[in-house]
Design a protein around this motif. Structure first.
Motif, short mmCIF file in Angstrom:
data_model
loop_
_atom_site.label_atom_id
_atom_site.label_comp_id
_atom_site.label_asym_id
_atom_site.label_seq_id
_atom_site.Cartn_x
_atom_site.Cartn_y
_atom_site.Cartn_z
N LEU A 126 0.82 -1.21 0.00
CA LEU A 126 0.00 0.00 0.00
C LEU A 126 0.86 1.26 0.00
CD1 LEU A 126 -2.84 -0.93 2.53
CD2 LEU A 126 -3.05 -0.68 0.05
N MET A 127 2.04 1.16 0.58
CA MET A 127 2.95 2.30 0.64
C MET A 127 3.94 2.33 -0.53
SD MET A 127 3.88 2.04 4.70
CE MET A 127 2.60 1.82 5.93
N LYS A 128 3.71 1.46 -1.51
CA LYS A 128 4.58 1.39 -2.69
C LYS A 128 6.02 1.01 -2.29
CE LYS A 128 1.07 2.94 -5.05
NZ LYS A 128 0.25 2.02 -5.88
N GLY A 129 6.13 0.12 -1.31
CA GLY A 129 7.45 -0.30 -0.86
C GLY A 129 8.03 -1.41 -1.71
N THR A 130 9.23 -1.85 -1.35
CA THR A 130 9.93 -2.88 -2.11
C THR A 130 9.74 -4.25 -1.47
OG1 THR A 130 12.01 -2.75 -0.87
CG2 THR A 130 11.68 -1.15 -2.65
N ILE A 131 10.10 -5.28 -2.21
CA ILE A 131 9.98 -6.64 -1.70
C ILE A 131 10.96 -6.88 -0.55
CG2 ILE A 131 11.65 -7.67 -3.31
CD1 ILE A 131 9.72 -10.08 -3.50
N LEU A 132 12.09 -6.17 -0.55
CA LEU A 132 13.04 -6.32 0.55
C LEU A 132 12.53 -5.64 1.82
CD1 LEU A 132 16.54 -5.93 -1.16
CD2 LEU A 132 15.17 -7.99 -0.76
N GLU A 133 11.75 -4.58 1.67
CA GLU A 133 11.09 -3.99 2.85
C GLU A 133 10.06 -4.97 3.41
OE1 GLU A 133 10.64 0.69 2.76
OE2 GLU A 133 10.06 -0.16 0.83
N GLU A 134 9.33 -5.65 2.53
CA GLU A 134 8.39 -6.67 2.98
C GLU A 134 9.13 -7.76 3.75
OE1 GLU A 134 6.33 -8.22 -0.36
OE2 GLU A 134 5.72 -6.26 -1.12
N ASN A 135 10.28 -8.16 3.23
CA ASN A 135 11.09 -9.17 3.89
C ASN A 135 11.53 -8.70 5.27
OD1 ASN A 135 12.91 -11.62 3.94
ND2 ASN A 135 14.47 -10.02 3.99
N MET A 136 11.91 -7.43 5.38
CA MET A 136 12.33 -6.88 6.67
C MET A 136 11.16 -6.84 7.64
SD MET A 136 14.70 -5.73 8.61
CE MET A 136 16.00 -5.62 7.35
N GLY A 137 9.99 -6.39 7.18
CA GLY A 137 8.82 -6.35 8.05
C GLY A 137 8.44 -7.73 8.55
N ARG A 138 8.50 -8.73 7.66
CA ARG A 138 8.17 -10.09 8.08
C ARG A 138 9.19 -10.63 9.08
NH1 ARG A 138 10.42 -12.45 4.83
NH2 ARG A 138 11.93 -13.36 6.28
N THR A 139 10.47 -10.37 8.82
CA THR A 139 11.53 -10.87 9.69
C THR A 139 11.37 -10.34 11.11
OG1 THR A 139 13.07 -11.05 7.85
CG2 THR A 139 14.02 -10.93 10.04
N VAL A 140 11.23 -9.03 11.23
CA VAL A 140 11.08 -8.41 12.56
C VAL A 140 9.76 -8.84 13.19
CG1 VAL A 140 10.98 -6.23 13.82
CG2 VAL A 140 12.50 -6.46 11.85
N GLY A 141 8.70 -8.93 12.38
CA GLY A 141 7.38 -9.28 12.92
C GLY A 141 7.28 -10.69 13.44
N SER A 142 7.95 -11.63 12.80
CA SER A 142 7.81 -13.03 13.21
C SER A 142 8.64 -13.38 14.43
CB SER A 142 8.21 -13.96 12.05
OG SER A 142 9.56 -13.76 11.68
N ILE A 143 9.62 -12.53 14.79
CA ILE A 143 10.49 -12.88 15.91
C ILE A 143 9.74 -12.81 17.24
CG2 ILE A 143 11.42 -10.62 16.60
CD1 ILE A 143 13.44 -13.83 15.86
N GLY A 144 8.66 -12.02 17.31
CA GLY A 144 7.91 -11.93 18.56
C GLY A 144 7.31 -13.26 18.97
N GLU A 145 6.93 -14.07 17.98
CA GLU A 145 6.34 -15.39 18.29
C GLU A 145 7.35 -16.28 19.00
OE1 GLU A 145 6.37 -19.61 17.49
OE2 GLU A 145 7.33 -18.24 16.06
N SER A 146 8.62 -16.25 18.55
CA SER A 146 9.63 -17.11 19.17
C SER A 146 9.98 -16.63 20.58
CB SER A 146 10.88 -17.18 18.29
OG SER A 146 11.40 -15.88 18.04
N VAL A 147 10.00 -15.33 20.79
CA VAL A 147 10.22 -14.81 22.15
C VAL A 147 9.06 -15.23 23.05
CG1 VAL A 147 10.51 -12.73 23.56
CG2 VAL A 147 11.57 -12.86 21.30
N ALA A 148 7.84 -15.14 22.51
CA ALA A 148 6.66 -15.55 23.28
C ALA A 148 6.72 -17.03 23.62
CB ALA A 148 5.39 -15.23 22.50
N ALA A 149 7.14 -17.86 22.66
CA ALA A 149 7.23 -19.31 22.91
C ALA A 149 8.18 -19.59 24.06
CB ALA A 149 7.68 -20.03 21.65
#
Length: 706
Positions: free
Chosen positions: A60-83
């Motif tokens: 939606l913000m006209k970002g790049t696929i590498l920005e998507e990769n960064m958002g996913r990487t940082v976003g998914s780490i919370g699950e492992s900390v929670a586990a």
């Protein structure tokens, strides 16, 4: 392998918007997994939903696929900390080390444990990444699927709509349950007025009245989503544990003890209390023995992979230290000196925690820090290797943590550590190792996605450090809200009953409390005074792994383990192995969880079985089956996230004592409404995946099953 974005391309990657989106997702998905793990004893991999959400927002913000990769990487780490957090932090409460959960000291200790463990896992991954990610023998199935999500998003896709719609459905149903528009479950006690059975004891007949406790599964989109993800076979195994507990063990034990434990004028409430006590204090320790054997058996079956992982970890460190490999953008990790400084810093932090917080001696604290680094490193390497083979969803974090706890406890006892300080130190070191292990597995999975897409490793590692820091600082709060919110909710319900019975006060010890004073008590004190079965370790928040950690640490360090029951459970687990039960651990967890939970998970598994049967009957080809599988997992993840977030919101309302119940006493007819809702969820989980099977000639995407 040529990455999707080549090393010589310089697309925007480590942007403020990508990092902020990732940080928000880390907190949201971490809190959702904390909710699910404490209630169901399971978590879901966050890589898939994080990929879909980050892709949608950044596009939606006209970002790049590498920005998507960064958002996913940082976003998914919370699950492992929670586990890592939910497997260990509640154990401090269950074991009695923290009589009061919320305090500034406990918050700082928990935050330090999560941050130190998470940072340590990332440092270890920086040493291991180059060889493990580039190994062609490690397929990283979930990484490939997540990378394909991003690639498909670049060409347009409808996964975002499916995920958010499912989140809305799960959230709406959970909200209606919370305000009691319909009952979340239905229960009735069928009480036989005639003598149900006769017992012979001590030379004379003893008569007792019997009954049957009927309950329907809780209306839980999350539990049904979990059942759908794990499938009918594993769902059935989980429910089999519930049947063993409530259909065999509890009735059998009550059959023999009721004549001596229950008076002739016993009420329904007395029978409920006896059943709950038998389950909690007899059946659950047996289940823990089974979980112990199940965890060991899981590691034994993976012995070849574990041995290979240990051997590889040593060679990988040598290669990393020697600086072998290319240094182009897609192969740049954190500098080796930074990594060593991070590991040393984590060791120093562990030393300070065990020395100053848990009050061990100087030398014992030094040994504890060394043990944490060594155990954490090897288990992080093993975790990464297993993720490369099976994906993070199948990573046996609880089994690895259990092994770390036992090793630490034995070493602490050998050093002469005793009492509560010893139990606290064992739990603290095991918690750090657990978080490090979980984060390492998730991080390697994300780095493989980055390797496929062309992300920069050191930037992803820095992003994950930020994600770990925020998750560590925030995740204590949802744990507190769930724990204290449940105590307040159960306590208020009991106070209402006391008022209906015209009881004006309650005496605990030498002090008498009025009804109004009970309402004003802090949550943990209210639990003790009113003797509530609420909070961590209760039927509403079972926290099975944390309960196991608490019992083992106290049993080994203080010698307080209920060994006869544990041994019975271990023999039961061994019998499961001899019978070639697919997952003895899952059966034992089913015994530990409330029956309504396991039944709802089982229903979700049955729905998945129905989908598979329909797919076969329609003659869908492999490509269509993969699309059905991926859509079903996405819908299930949405249902889980939607219910979890709303559940946390209502727990917060209870925590802050905000009244929200609309219908205090739902009518009996709502049982039928409840069943209708369950059927509707099932139909939704069947129709939507099958509707996205696509045409037979469409190419198959990689399976995103986790």
């Amino acid at each position: 392998m040529q990455p999707y974005v080549s090393s010589d391309q310089n697309l925007r990657e480590f942007s403020l918007r990508a990092v902020l989106i990732g940080l928000v997702l880390a907190v949201v998905l971490g809190a959702a997994n904390a909710y699910l793990g404490l209630k169901a004893g399971m978590t879901i991999a966050a890589t898939y939903p994080a990929a879909v959400i980050s892709m949608a927002l950044i596009k939606l913000m006209k970002g790049t696929i590498l920005e998507e990769n960064m958002g996913r990487t940082v976003g998914s780490i919370g699950e492992s900390v929670a586990a890592g957090a939910i497997f260990t932090i509640p154990a401090f409460v269950i074991s009695g080390i923290w009589p009061k959960f919320f305090s500034a000291a406990n918050y700082l200790t928990s935050t330090a444990i999560m941050f130190v463990g998470g940072t340590l896992g990332i440092m270890f991954v920086a040493l291991l990444r180059r060889v493990m990610v580039e190994d062609a023998e490690l397929p990283y199935p979930e990484s490939v699927a997540a990378a394909e999500i991003h690639k498909a998003g670049a060409k347009g896709g409808g996964g975002t709509k499916i995920l958010f719609t499912a989140m809305g459905v799960g959230a709406a149903i959970q909200a209606l349950v919370q305000v009691q528009l319909f009952s979340s479950f239905w229960q009735e006690f069928v009480y036989f007025k005639e003598n149900a059975f006769t017992l012979i004891g001590k030379g004379k007949a003893a008569l007792a009245k019997g009954g049957i406790y009927l309950t329907a599964p809780g209306i839980s989109p999350a539990y049904m989503g979990v059942g759908y993800i794990i499938g009918p076979k594993l769902g059935a195994l989980n429910f089999a544990g519930g049947i063993l507990a409530w259909g065999l063990m509890v009735p059998l034990i009550i059959y023999f003890i009721a004549p001596y434990a229950m008076p002739a004028e016993a009420t329904k409430a007395d029978w409920f209390a006896l059943s709950a006590a038998v389950w909690k204090f007899i059946v659950r320790p047996i289940a823990i023995g089974g979980m112990l054997v199940g965890a060991g058996y899981t590691l034994f079956r993976m012995r070849k992979s574990l041995t290979t992982g240990l051997a590889r970890s040593v060679s990988d460190v040598k290669k990393a230290a020697a600086g072998e490999g290319s240094i182009d953008r897609v192969n740049q990790d954190l500098p080796f000196t930074w990594v060593l400084m991070g590991i040393v810093g984590a060791a120093v932090a562990t030393f300070l925690i065990t020395w100053q917080v848990f009050h061990l001696t100087f030398m014992v604290s030094v040994v504890a820090a060394l043990v944490m680094v060594i155990v954490g490193f090897f288990f992080s390497a093993i975790s990464g290797y297993l993720v490369g083979i099976m994906g993070s969803s199948n990573n046996p974090i609880s089994g690895l943590t259990l092994s770390a706890l036992v090793v630490t406890a034995i070493i602490m006892v050998a050093l002469g550590v005793k009492g509560q300080a010893g139990v606290a130190a064992v739990l603290g070191v095991a918690a750090i190792a657990c978080v490090a292990t979980a984060v390492a597995g998730e991080m390697l999975q994300d780095l493989k996605v980055g390797y496929i897409l062309g992300g920069t490793p050191w930037r992803m590692q820095v992003g994950d450090i930020l994600g770990v820091g925020l998750a560590a600082a925030v995740l204590f709060l949802p744990l507190m809200i769930l724990h204290e919110g449940d105590i307040k909710k159960v306590g208020e319900a009991q106070i209402v009953q006391l008022e209906k019975q015209n009881i004006k006060s309650v005496t605990y010890g030498e002090q008498t409390y009025t009804i109004e004073q009970l309402r004003q008590l802090p949550a943990d004190q209210k639990k003790v005074v009113m003797q509530l079965d609420a909070g961590f370790g209760s039927p509403n928040i079972p926290a099975p792994q944390a309960g196991l950690m608490a019992m083992l640490s106290k049993g080994i360090v203080e010698g307080k383990m209920a060994w006869p029951l544990i041994i019975v459970g271990m023999l039961m687990g061994f019998a499961f192995i001899l019978m070639q039960v697919r997952s003895p651990m899952l059966v034992s967890v089913g015994m530990y969880l409330p029956l309504g939970t396991t039944f709802a998970i089982f229903l979700g598994g049955c729905v998945k079985g129905i989908v598979d049967m329909i797919a076969e009957k329609r003659g869908l080809n492999e490509a269509q089956k993969v699309r059905v599988e991926n859509t079903g997992v996405l819908v299930s993840a949405g249902l889980i996230a939607g219910e979890a977030l709303v559940g946390l919101a209502f727990a917060a309302l209870t925590f802050f004592e905000v009244k929200y119940t609309i219908f205090a006493d739902p009518a009996r007819i709502t049982f039928l409404v409840s069943l209708a809702i369950l059927v509707a969820i099932g139909i939704y989980l069947v129709r939507l995946p099958l509707a996205h099977a696509g045409e037979a000639d469409e190419p198959a995407p990689p399976s995103a099953n986790f």
